[in-house]
Design a protein around this motif. Sequence first.
Motif, PDB file in Angstrom:
ATOM      1  N   GLY A  24       0.823  -1.208   0.000  1.00  0.00           N
ATOM      2  CA  GLY A  24       0.000   0.000   0.000  1.00  0.00           C
ATOM      3  C   GLY A  24       0.852   1.249   0.000  1.00  0.00           C
ATOM      4  O   GLY A  24       0.566   2.217  -0.710  1.00  0.00           O
ATOM      5  N   ALA A  25       1.906   1.201   0.778  1.00  0.00           N
ATOM      6  CA  ALA A  25       2.797   2.357   0.869  1.00  0.00           C
ATOM      7  C   ALA A  25       3.419   2.648  -0.491  1.00  0.00           C
ATOM      8  O   ALA A  25       3.561   3.799  -0.885  1.00  0.00           O
ATOM      9  N   ARG A  26       3.764   1.596  -1.212  1.00  0.00           N
ATOM     10  CA  ARG A  26       4.359   1.815  -2.526  1.00  0.00           C
ATOM     11  C   ARG A  26       3.341   2.446  -3.484  1.00  0.00           C
ATOM     12  O   ARG A  26       3.675   3.348  -4.255  1.00  0.00           O
ATOM     13  N   THR A  27       2.106   1.969  -3.425  1.00  0.00           N
ATOM     14  CA  THR A  27       1.068   2.568  -4.267  1.00  0.00           C
ATOM     15  C   THR A  27       0.931   4.048  -3.948  1.00  0.00           C
ATOM     16  O   THR A  27       0.892   4.891  -4.843  1.00  0.00           O
ATOM     17  N   ILE A 216      -4.119   4.373  -9.878  1.00  0.00           N
ATOM     18  CA  ILE A 216      -3.004   3.463  -9.614  1.00  0.00           C
ATOM     19  C   ILE A 216      -3.424   2.554  -8.481  1.00  0.00           C
ATOM     20  O   ILE A 216      -3.745   3.020  -7.393  1.00  0.00           O
ATOM     21  N   ARG A 217      -3.462   1.266  -8.717  1.00  0.00           N
ATOM     22  CA  ARG A 217      -3.944   0.322  -7.708  1.00  0.00           C
ATOM     23  C   ARG A 217      -3.259  -1.021  -7.873  1.00  0.00           C
ATOM     24  O   ARG A 217      -2.529  -1.246  -8.838  1.00  0.00           O
ATOM     25  N   GLY A 218      -3.522  -1.911  -6.951  1.00  0.00           N
ATOM     26  CA  GLY A 218      -2.877  -3.213  -6.982  1.00  0.00           C
ATOM     27  C   GLY A 218      -3.444  -4.117  -8.067  1.00  0.00           C
ATOM     28  O   GLY A 218      -4.570  -3.931  -8.523  1.00  0.00           O
ATOM     29  N   SER A 219      -2.659  -5.100  -8.468  1.00  0.00           N
ATOM     30  CA  SER A 219      -3.093  -5.975  -9.554  1.00  0.00           C
ATOM     31  C   SER A 219      -4.184  -6.946  -9.115  1.00  0.00           C
ATOM     32  O   SER A 219      -4.719  -7.681  -9.934  1.00  0.00           O
ATOM     33  N   VAL A 241      -6.623   6.917 -16.734  1.00  0.00           N
ATOM     34  CA  VAL A 241      -5.534   6.011 -17.104  1.00  0.00           C
ATOM     35  C   VAL A 241      -5.460   4.962 -15.998  1.00  0.00           C
ATOM     36  O   VAL A 241      -5.385   5.303 -14.827  1.00  0.00           O
ATOM     37  N   TRP A 242      -5.536   3.707 -16.375  1.00  0.00           N
ATOM     38  CA  TRP A 242      -5.514   2.635 -15.375  1.00  0.00           C
ATOM     39  C   TRP A 242      -4.109   2.061 -15.243  1.00  0.00           C
ATOM     40  O   TRP A 242      -3.505   1.666 -16.245  1.00  0.00           O
ATOM     41  N   VAL A 243      -3.613   2.010 -14.041  1.00  0.00           N
ATOM     42  CA  VAL A 243      -2.282   1.458 -13.800  1.00  0.00           C
ATOM     43  C   VAL A 243      -2.389   0.397 -12.715  1.00  0.00           C
ATOM     44  O   VAL A 243      -2.676   0.713 -11.563  1.00  0.00           O
ATOM     45  N   HIS A 244      -2.194  -0.855 -13.100  1.00  0.00           N
ATOM     46  CA  HIS A 244      -2.261  -1.931 -12.103  1.00  0.00           C
ATOM     47  C   HIS A 244      -0.865  -2.375 -11.720  1.00  0.00           C
ATOM     48  O   HIS A 244      -0.122  -2.925 -12.543  1.00  0.00           O
ATOM     49  N   LEU A 245      -0.530  -2.119 -10.478  1.00  0.00           N
ATOM     50  CA  LEU A 245       0.800  -2.460  -9.973  1.00  0.00           C
ATOM     51  C   LEU A 245       0.890  -3.939  -9.617  1.00  0.00           C
ATOM     52  O   LEU A 245      -0.091  -4.544  -9.197  1.00  0.00           O
ATOM     53  N   SER A 246       2.082  -4.495  -9.755  1.00  0.00           N
ATOM     54  CA  SER A 246       2.276  -5.883  -9.349  1.00  0.00           C
ATOM     55  C   SER A 246       2.178  -5.992  -7.832  1.00  0.00           C
ATOM     56  O   SER A 246       2.269  -4.999  -7.128  1.00  0.00           O
ATOM     57  N   ILE A 247       2.013  -7.198  -7.362  1.00  0.00           N
ATOM     58  CA  ILE A 247       1.964  -7.374  -5.911  1.00  0.00           C
ATOM     59  C   ILE A 247       3.342  -7.731  -5.368  1.00  0.00           C
ATOM     60  O   ILE A 247       4.252  -8.084  -6.119  1.00  0.00           O
ATOM     61  N   PHE A 248       3.467  -7.653  -4.053  1.00  0.00           N
ATOM     62  CA  PHE A 248       4.701  -8.064  -3.392  1.00  0.00           C
ATOM     63  C   PHE A 248       4.581  -9.518  -2.950  1.00  0.00           C
ATOM     64  O   PHE A 248       3.590  -9.916  -2.352  1.00  0.00           O
ATOM     65  N   LEU A 249       5.613 -10.276  -3.228  1.00  0.00           N
ATOM     66  CA  LEU A 249       5.663 -11.679  -2.815  1.00  0.00           C
ATOM     67  C   LEU A 249       6.535 -11.812  -1.569  1.00  0.00           C
ATOM     68  O   LEU A 249       7.364 -10.956  -1.290  1.00  0.00           O
ATOM     69  N   LYS A 250       6.368 -12.922  -0.872  1.00  0.00           N
ATOM     70  CA  LYS A 250       7.243 -13.132   0.283  1.00  0.00           C
ATOM     71  C   LYS A 250       8.682 -13.345  -0.196  1.00  0.00           C
ATOM     72  O   LYS A 250       8.909 -13.671  -1.361  1.00  0.00           O
ATOM     73  N   PRO A 251       9.662 -13.198   0.712  1.00  0.00           N
ATOM     74  CA  PRO A 251      11.078 -13.233   0.322  1.00  0.00           C
ATOM     75  C   PRO A 251      11.465 -14.428  -0.553  1.00  0.00           C
ATOM     76  O   PRO A 251      12.317 -14.309  -1.417  1.00  0.00           O
ATOM     77  N   SER A 252      10.831 -15.558  -0.343  1.00  0.00           N
ATOM     78  CA  SER A 252      11.155 -16.728  -1.157  1.00  0.00           C
ATOM     79  C   SER A 252      10.633 -16.570  -2.583  1.00  0.00           C
ATOM     80  O   SER A 252      11.029 -17.302  -3.480  1.00  0.00           O
ATOM     81  N   GLY A 253       9.720 -15.635  -2.787  1.00  0.00           N
ATOM     82  CA  GLY A 253       9.141 -15.455  -4.097  1.00  0.00           C
ATOM     83  C   GLY A 253       7.965 -16.379  -4.362  1.00  0.00           C
ATOM     84  O   GLY A 253       7.351 -16.346  -5.415  1.00  0.00           O
ATOM     85  N   GLU A 317       6.206   4.990 -17.236  1.00  0.00           N
ATOM     86  CA  GLU A 317       6.716   4.164 -18.322  1.00  0.00           C
ATOM     87  C   GLU A 317       7.730   3.132 -17.835  1.00  0.00           C
ATOM     88  O   GLU A 317       7.905   2.094 -18.436  1.00  0.00           O
ATOM     89  N   ARG A 318       8.407   3.437 -16.741  1.00  0.00           N
ATOM     90  CA  ARG A 318       9.442   2.524 -16.265  1.00  0.00           C
ATOM     91  C   ARG A 318       8.979   1.618 -15.132  1.00  0.00           C
ATOM     92  O   ARG A 318       9.777   1.076 -14.374  1.00  0.00           O
ATOM     93  N   LEU A 319       7.671   1.468 -15.041  1.00  0.00           N
ATOM     94  CA  LEU A 319       7.111   0.535 -14.069  1.00  0.00           C
ATOM     95  C   LEU A 319       7.163  -0.882 -14.635  1.00  0.00           C
ATOM     96  O   LEU A 319       7.067  -1.077 -15.843  1.00  0.00           O
ATOM     97  N   ASN A 320       7.315  -1.841 -13.754  1.00  0.00           N
ATOM     98  CA  ASN A 320       7.471  -3.239 -14.143  1.00  0.00           C
ATOM     99  C   ASN A 320       6.261  -4.063 -13.681  1.00  0.00           C
ATOM    100  O   ASN A 320       5.968  -4.089 -12.497  1.00  0.00           O
ATOM    101  N   PRO A 321       5.562  -4.729 -14.602  1.00  0.00           N
ATOM    102  CA  PRO A 321       4.335  -5.440 -14.228  1.00  0.00           C
ATOM    103  C   PRO A 321       4.566  -6.770 -13.494  1.00  0.00           C
ATOM    104  O   PRO A 321       3.623  -7.346 -12.969  1.00  0.00           O
ATOM    105  N   ALA A 322       5.794  -7.258 -13.452  1.00  0.00           N
ATOM    106  CA  ALA A 322       6.030  -8.564 -12.826  1.00  0.00           C
ATOM    107  C   ALA A 322       6.045  -8.449 -11.308  1.00  0.00           C
ATOM    108  O   ALA A 322       6.525  -7.469 -10.759  1.00  0.00           O
ATOM    109  N   PRO A 323       5.518  -9.452 -10.612  1.00  0.00           N
ATOM    110  CA  PRO A 323       5.520  -9.442  -9.153  1.00  0.00           C
ATOM    111  C   PRO A 323       6.951  -9.424  -8.608  1.00  0.00           C
ATOM    112  O   PRO A 323       7.858  -9.951  -9.239  1.00  0.00           O
TER     113      PRO A 323
END
Length: 498
Positions: A24-27, A216-219, A241-253, A317-323
């Motif tokens: 949430g903080a990143r969003t 700008i919201r979560g995926s 303009v819709w921007v769906h951010l990737s989510i955060f995964l736990k450290p193991s991915g 433009e430099r946002l990355n859609p991958a989790p």
Amino acid sequence: MKPSNQPIRVRFAPSPTGRLHLGGARTALYDYLLARQMGGKFILRIEDIDLKRFVPGAEEELMQGLRWLGLEWDEGPDIGGSCGPYRQSERKEIYLDHAQQLIARDKAYYCFCTPERLSKVRQEQQRSKSPQKYDGTCRKLDPVEAAKRVAAGEPHVIRFKTPKEGSITVRDHLRGDITVENRSIDDYILIRSDGFALYHLAAMVDDHLMDISHVIRGSEWLSTFPLHAHIVRAFGWQEPVWVHLSIFLKPSGKGKMSKRESAELIKDGYSIFVNDLEGLGYIPEAVVNWIALMGWSYDDHTEMFSLDDMIEKFSLERLNPAPAAINFTKFDHFNGLHIRNLSTQDLCKRVLPFFKSAGYQVDEKILLEIIPIIQQRITTLDDAPVVGGFFFEDTVHPKTEELIGAKMTAKESADALQVAYDLLSKLPVINIDTAEIPLRVLADQLHLKAGQFFGILRVAVTGRTVSPPLIESMAIIGKEKVLERIIYGIKMLEKMAT
RNA sequence: GCCCCCAUCGUCUAGUGGCCCAGGACGUGGCCCUCUCAAGGCCAAAACACGAGUUCGAACCUCGUUGGGGGCACCA
């Protein structure tokens, strides 16, 4: 898409049902960066339409967390603005009114199905492994007939009338066009039987009324994205303009952080909750830098950014859609980096509470002297008392065996301390200018390596084998105490030698 | 089960058809610096998931497979 000449208005719209976490903080951060960069507005909206899920204090914690990170908003529930109210719980009538508009346009309909029947239908669909959707019973009802039943007080909800034919194409700013068959989209409920709106309606209405240019919201919203576009289009509104951010995964991915795992993290001195971070010794400059880089990059090598740098350099433009997997080790690295970047005064101020809560009686003048020699030795603020706490202890308790120099006897070590004492006691003050060269010469005369000699002195003076640089430390401790401790060390060694 | 998204070192990422036998950062190992510990500097190991295709040429384009993720509530 909004024409580019329209003002930028972005919103962070959390639900106050839980704590502010890193995702949430990143969003919020990206919202903030975009708004500041474009001279637009950053709006805070509280999505609390579901009163049953109200969590006391959550809204306050949320605002506190954002402010700690430095993300000030321009409009919000506490400061108002031209598009208020900014709490959805205060906008119930607005949503109801808009739902009626949709009914009038034949884009929505009343539904009288009971929750019991619906869950039975769902179970049946699950069993037959078919898609789980509303079966459309009330969609076929005559609108006039339905209105009569509503007037008669029959319990009902309002559903969106999703087109059954064709498909819809929506555009996500990071992923491009996404096309979905309309029949795969459910007739979602817009208004509940208690008259309260659901997210799908409320958020679309608010975004429009608040003139939001970029959502700008979560995926996690990606799957209902087509529905949302349908709703916006049903009203005839312009889409943001819709921007769906990737989510955060736990450290193991592997998967996202579970409740239990989040709670266990604290044992290792980490947390995914923003409001825990201050107490763990992290500084907001590092948090913001770290989370920004999980999903955004500036170029192929720049990693350290201040908030202001990012305002200047951020781009969608430099946002990355991958989790992205959360990497706390890298967080530590950023924290150390930003700590080293702080002025002496600033770090002093920030570290003070940690000395106090560790139980030290702190003389701020001394603390200020300590800062330069501990600054590069701490990665979190709470490291400071463990590295520099001994400066505030009156006595020191070295272990005798640690007082003995490497490859030396107790007697030899005592003798070394004695000559060190003789030298230091003759100096007017002990500091790097007066003591370093004489001590080194002395070590040489004793045929000791600097490491051996300074090692014995270090243990005698600081009580520990690891410390900030010895002479600088002695300068802070002061001649009188240094000499006292050396004598004490000699006595301990002599006792052992006999 | 159905729908959608994603895929470069262990992790965060650069890379938008030739500059790449793939660059940076964290972490790891080694060396240097050095009064200990750090910080700093240098070096090293470490990746284009797989299979087809398009092309003179593919990490980059297309399709498929696999893997991962998200969603399928009168929650948000």
